[in-house]
Design a protein around this motif. Structure first.
Motif, PDB file in Angstrom:
ATOM      1  N   MET A  57       0.837  -1.209   0.000  1.00 17.39           N
ATOM      2  CA  MET A  57       0.000   0.000   0.000  1.00 17.39           C
ATOM      3  C   MET A  57       0.872   1.259   0.000  1.00 17.39           C
ATOM      4  O   MET A  57       1.954   1.285   0.593  1.00 17.39           O
ATOM      5  CB  MET A  57      -0.915   0.007   1.220  1.00 17.39           C
ATOM      6  CG  MET A  57      -1.845  -1.200   1.319  1.00 17.39           C
ATOM      7  SD  MET A  57      -2.977  -1.370  -0.080  1.00 17.39           S
ATOM      8  CE  MET A  57      -4.128  -0.045   0.279  1.00 17.39           C
ATOM      9  N   ILE A  58       0.371   2.303  -0.641  1.00 16.20           N
ATOM     10  CA  ILE A  58       1.078   3.568  -0.722  1.00 16.20           C
ATOM     11  C   ILE A  58       0.737   4.414   0.509  1.00 16.20           C
ATOM     12  O   ILE A  58      -0.430   4.587   0.861  1.00 16.20           O
ATOM     13  CB  ILE A  58       0.693   4.317  -2.008  1.00 16.20           C
ATOM     14  CG1 ILE A  58       1.152   3.531  -3.235  1.00 16.20           C
ATOM     15  CG2 ILE A  58       1.271   5.728  -2.020  1.00 16.20           C
ATOM     16  CD1 ILE A  58       2.642   3.331  -3.338  1.00 16.20           C
ATOM     17  N   ASP A  59       1.762   4.968   1.167  1.00 13.52           N
ATOM     18  CA  ASP A  59       1.555   5.770   2.372  1.00 13.52           C
ATOM     19  C   ASP A  59       1.143   7.213   2.063  1.00 13.52           C
ATOM     20  O   ASP A  59       0.322   7.791   2.776  1.00 13.52           O
ATOM     21  CB  ASP A  59       2.840   5.798   3.206  1.00 13.52           C
ATOM     22  CG  ASP A  59       3.138   4.477   3.878  1.00 13.52           C
ATOM     23  OD1 ASP A  59       2.198   3.669   4.067  1.00 13.52           O
ATOM     24  OD2 ASP A  59       4.317   4.245   4.219  1.00 13.52           O
ATOM     25  N   TYR A  60       1.725   7.797   1.008  1.00  8.65           N
ATOM     26  CA  TYR A  60       1.483   9.201   0.708  1.00  8.65           C
ATOM     27  C   TYR A  60       1.030   9.352  -0.741  1.00  8.65           C
ATOM     28  O   TYR A  60       1.780   9.057  -1.666  1.00  8.65           O
ATOM     29  CB  TYR A  60       2.739  10.041   0.980  1.00  8.65           C
ATOM     30  CG  TYR A  60       3.054  10.061   2.454  1.00  8.65           C
ATOM     31  CD1 TYR A  60       2.358  10.910   3.313  1.00  8.65           C
ATOM     32  CD2 TYR A  60       3.978   9.170   3.005  1.00  8.65           C
ATOM     33  CE1 TYR A  60       2.586  10.891   4.678  1.00  8.65           C
ATOM     34  CE2 TYR A  60       4.215   9.147   4.363  1.00  8.65           C
ATOM     35  CZ  TYR A  60       3.512  10.011   5.204  1.00  8.65           C
ATOM     36  OH  TYR A  60       3.725   9.982   6.554  1.00  8.65           O
ATOM     37  N   VAL A  61      -0.213   9.799  -0.906  1.00  2.00           N
ATOM     38  CA  VAL A  61      -0.800   9.998  -2.224  1.00  2.00           C
ATOM     39  C   VAL A  61      -0.781  11.494  -2.536  1.00  2.00           C
ATOM     40  O   VAL A  61      -1.283  12.310  -1.749  1.00  2.00           O
ATOM     41  CB  VAL A  61      -2.240   9.464  -2.273  1.00  2.00           C
ATOM     42  CG1 VAL A  61      -2.906   9.814  -3.604  1.00  2.00           C
ATOM     43  CG2 VAL A  61      -2.260   7.956  -2.054  1.00  2.00           C
ATOM     44  N   ILE A  62      -0.195  11.843  -3.668  1.00  2.00           N
ATOM     45  CA  ILE A  62      -0.104  13.235  -4.110  1.00  2.00           C
ATOM     46  C   ILE A  62      -1.029  13.416  -5.310  1.00  2.00           C
ATOM     47  O   ILE A  62      -0.915  12.697  -6.299  1.00  2.00           O
ATOM     48  CB  ILE A  62       1.328  13.604  -4.524  1.00  2.00           C
ATOM     49  CG1 ILE A  62       2.332  13.276  -3.415  1.00  2.00           C
ATOM     50  CG2 ILE A  62       1.389  15.072  -4.939  1.00  2.00           C
ATOM     51  CD1 ILE A  62       2.167  14.053  -2.139  1.00  2.00           C
ATOM     52  N   TYR A  63      -1.936  14.381  -5.217  1.00  2.17           N
ATOM     53  CA  TYR A  63      -2.800  14.705  -6.345  1.00  2.17           C
ATOM     54  C   TYR A  63      -2.462  16.105  -6.842  1.00  2.17           C
ATOM     55  O   TYR A  63      -2.544  17.092  -6.098  1.00  2.17           O
ATOM     56  CB  TYR A  63      -4.281  14.668  -5.943  1.00  2.17           C
ATOM     57  CG  TYR A  63      -5.186  15.218  -7.031  1.00  2.17           C
ATOM     58  CD1 TYR A  63      -5.432  14.472  -8.176  1.00  2.17           C
ATOM     59  CD2 TYR A  63      -5.748  16.485  -6.921  1.00  2.17           C
ATOM     60  CE1 TYR A  63      -6.241  14.979  -9.187  1.00  2.17           C
ATOM     61  CE2 TYR A  63      -6.556  16.997  -7.923  1.00  2.17           C
ATOM     62  CZ  TYR A  63      -6.799  16.235  -9.058  1.00  2.17           C
ATOM     63  OH  TYR A  63      -7.585  16.743 -10.063  1.00  2.17           O
ATOM     64  N   GLY A  96       8.953  16.513  -3.187  1.00  2.00           N
ATOM     65  CA  GLY A  96       9.083  16.965  -1.808  1.00  2.00           C
ATOM     66  C   GLY A  96       8.759  15.886  -0.799  1.00  2.00           C
ATOM     67  O   GLY A  96       9.428  15.762   0.237  1.00  2.00           O
ATOM     68  N   ALA A  97       7.739  15.089  -1.087  1.00  2.00           N
ATOM     69  CA  ALA A  97       7.381  13.985  -0.195  1.00  2.00           C
ATOM     70  C   ALA A  97       8.391  12.851  -0.269  1.00  2.00           C
ATOM     71  O   ALA A  97       8.735  12.220   0.742  1.00  2.00           O
ATOM     72  CB  ALA A  97       5.987  13.474  -0.553  1.00  2.00           C
ATOM     73  N   ARG A  98       8.907  12.599  -1.477  1.00  3.41           N
ATOM     74  CA  ARG A  98       9.824  11.470  -1.692  1.00  3.41           C
ATOM     75  C   ARG A  98      11.133  11.643  -0.935  1.00  3.41           C
ATOM     76  O   ARG A  98      11.769  10.650  -0.543  1.00  3.41           O
ATOM     77  CB  ARG A  98      10.100  11.338  -3.197  1.00  3.41           C
ATOM     78  CG  ARG A  98      10.985  10.157  -3.568  1.00  3.41           C
ATOM     79  CD  ARG A  98      10.265   8.837  -3.356  1.00  3.41           C
ATOM     80  NE  ARG A  98      11.093   7.710  -3.748  1.00  3.41           N
ATOM     81  CZ  ARG A  98      11.938   7.049  -2.930  1.00  3.41           C
ATOM     82  NH1 ARG A  98      12.050   7.434  -1.659  1.00  3.41           N
ATOM     83  NH2 ARG A  98      12.649   6.039  -3.377  1.00  3.41           N
ATOM     84  N   VAL A  99      11.525  12.876  -0.702  1.00  7.02           N
ATOM     85  CA  VAL A  99      12.727  13.137   0.091  1.00  7.02           C
ATOM     86  C   VAL A  99      12.626  12.472   1.463  1.00  7.02           C
ATOM     87  O   VAL A  99      13.633  12.015   2.018  1.00  7.02           O
ATOM     88  CB  VAL A  99      12.945  14.661   0.237  1.00  7.02           C
ATOM     89  CG1 VAL A  99      14.030  14.981   1.260  1.00  7.02           C
ATOM     90  CG2 VAL A  99      13.294  15.279  -1.114  1.00  7.02           C
ATOM     91  N   GLY A 117       4.612  18.911  -0.165  1.00  2.26           N
ATOM     92  CA  GLY A 117       4.812  17.468  -0.074  1.00  2.26           C
ATOM     93  C   GLY A 117       5.658  17.085   1.122  1.00  2.26           C
ATOM     94  O   GLY A 117       5.348  16.136   1.854  1.00  2.26           O
ATOM     95  N   GLY A 118       6.748  17.829   1.348  1.00  4.92           N
ATOM     96  CA  GLY A 118       7.597  17.542   2.503  1.00  4.92           C
ATOM     97  C   GLY A 118       6.894  17.799   3.814  1.00  4.92           C
ATOM     98  O   GLY A 118       7.024  17.027   4.780  1.00  4.92           O
TER      99      GLY A 118
END
Length: 306
Positions: free
Chosen positions: A1-7, A37-40, A249-250
């Motif tokens: 499952m994906i923890d952080y979904v970016i739309y 930003g989230a992927r960092v 995102g971060g």
């Protein structure tokens, strides 16, 4: 499952740099930039977005370079990918605009997006939108009802729209809201950061983060009842395009994992700084992750009470 979904949108950018040089046809848009930003900070990031099939190999390489899940990306053969000219005034606020026709823009955004099965139990969904009634908002609210944190990055154009009161209502259901400074100050009717933050704390979210470019950001959490100024992370600014999205995102990951406003703001500021020193979208790398981690404690400690 994906923890952080970016739309957010995928857009092809022509960028006019500070020195006057123009760089053409770079992959951009709030979706990929916030995903960076989230992927960092997380290994489990997925992108929900739309584009045409006119994405070329360099654009594909930029998306793949993020090392995120792309099963939520849909492509449409009869609608062009949006294109913009990104140029900035002396305060680094956007002075460019849309190149694609408004008709094609609206046609693309009207296409439905289904949540992949692996996106249906995230820790958080980060929504970049100017349309409070679009179907993805309803999907995000459903995820929130099931336990996901809801993070909203309202786009500046929404403040002039007739449905802005609906956006305010949406904030009351969000966990995180991160407007930019022009939006935040216009709504609050003030240029004083403390007064602007006081107004936004009345709108309902657990975390408010107001992005103010090179001036840093202002963060407040309901749990602490305190507001902080988080300074921008020193960096050589090459291209400001997407830095605010990377911040969002971060911030989303930082708040969801720590519930600490200063630490979340530091995560956002560091993500933005890593984007600012590149023309276009950087690749994700473990070196960037390690650099971000090495700066986190000091960046959070540099925050000052607002």
């Amino acid at each position: 499952m994906i923890d952080y979904v970016i739309y957010g949108k995928i857009i092809i950018d022509d960028i006019r740099l500070r020195g006057g040089e123009q760089v053409r046809s770079l992959l951009g848009g709030g979706g990929p930039q916030a995903a960076f930003g989230a992927r960092v900070w997380s290994d489990s990031v997925g992108l929900l977005s739309r584009s045409g099939t006119d994405i070329d190999e360099s654009h594909l390489a930029a998306l793949r370079g993020l090392e995120i899940d792309l099963t939520g990306w849909r492509r449409f053969p009869d609608i062009p990918t949006p294109r913009t000219l990104m140029a900035y005034d002396d305060r680094e606020y956007l002075a460019g605009g849309l190149i694609t026709s408004r008709e094609d823009w609206n046609r693309l955004l009207s296409q439905p997006l289904d949540l992949p099965e692996t996106y249906r139990s995230p820790k958080a969904i980060h929504l970049i939108t100017e349309f409070p009634t679009e179907p993805m908002v309803a999907a995000a609210l459903a995820l929130s009802d099931d336990g996901a944190s809801l993070s909203i990055e309202p786009l500046q154009s929404s403040t002039a729209a007739a449905d802005w009161p609906l956006t305010i209502d949406l904030f009351r259901r969000a966990d995180i809201v991160t407007p930019d400074w022009p939006t935040a100050s216009a709504i609050a009717g003030s240029e004083d950061p403390a007064a602007v933050m006081r107004h936004w704390t009345t709108l309902g979210p657990a975390l408010i983060a107001i992005r103010h470019g090179a001036r840093g950001s202002y963060v407040w959490s309901r749990e602490e009842g305190l507001a902080w100024h988080v300074p921008a992370v020193p960096t050589a600014v090459i291209d400001p395009t997407g830095a605010g999205n990377a911040y969002g995102g971060g911030l989303c990951v930082g708040w969801t994992e720590s519930r600490d406003a200063r630490r979340a703001g530091a995560c956002g500021a560091i993500s933005a700084s890593l984007l600012l020193r590149h023309v276009g979208l950087p690749r994700f790398s473990e070196a960037a992750r390690q650099e971000a981690q090495s700066k986190l404690d000091a960046t959070a400690a540099a925050a000052q009470r607002l």
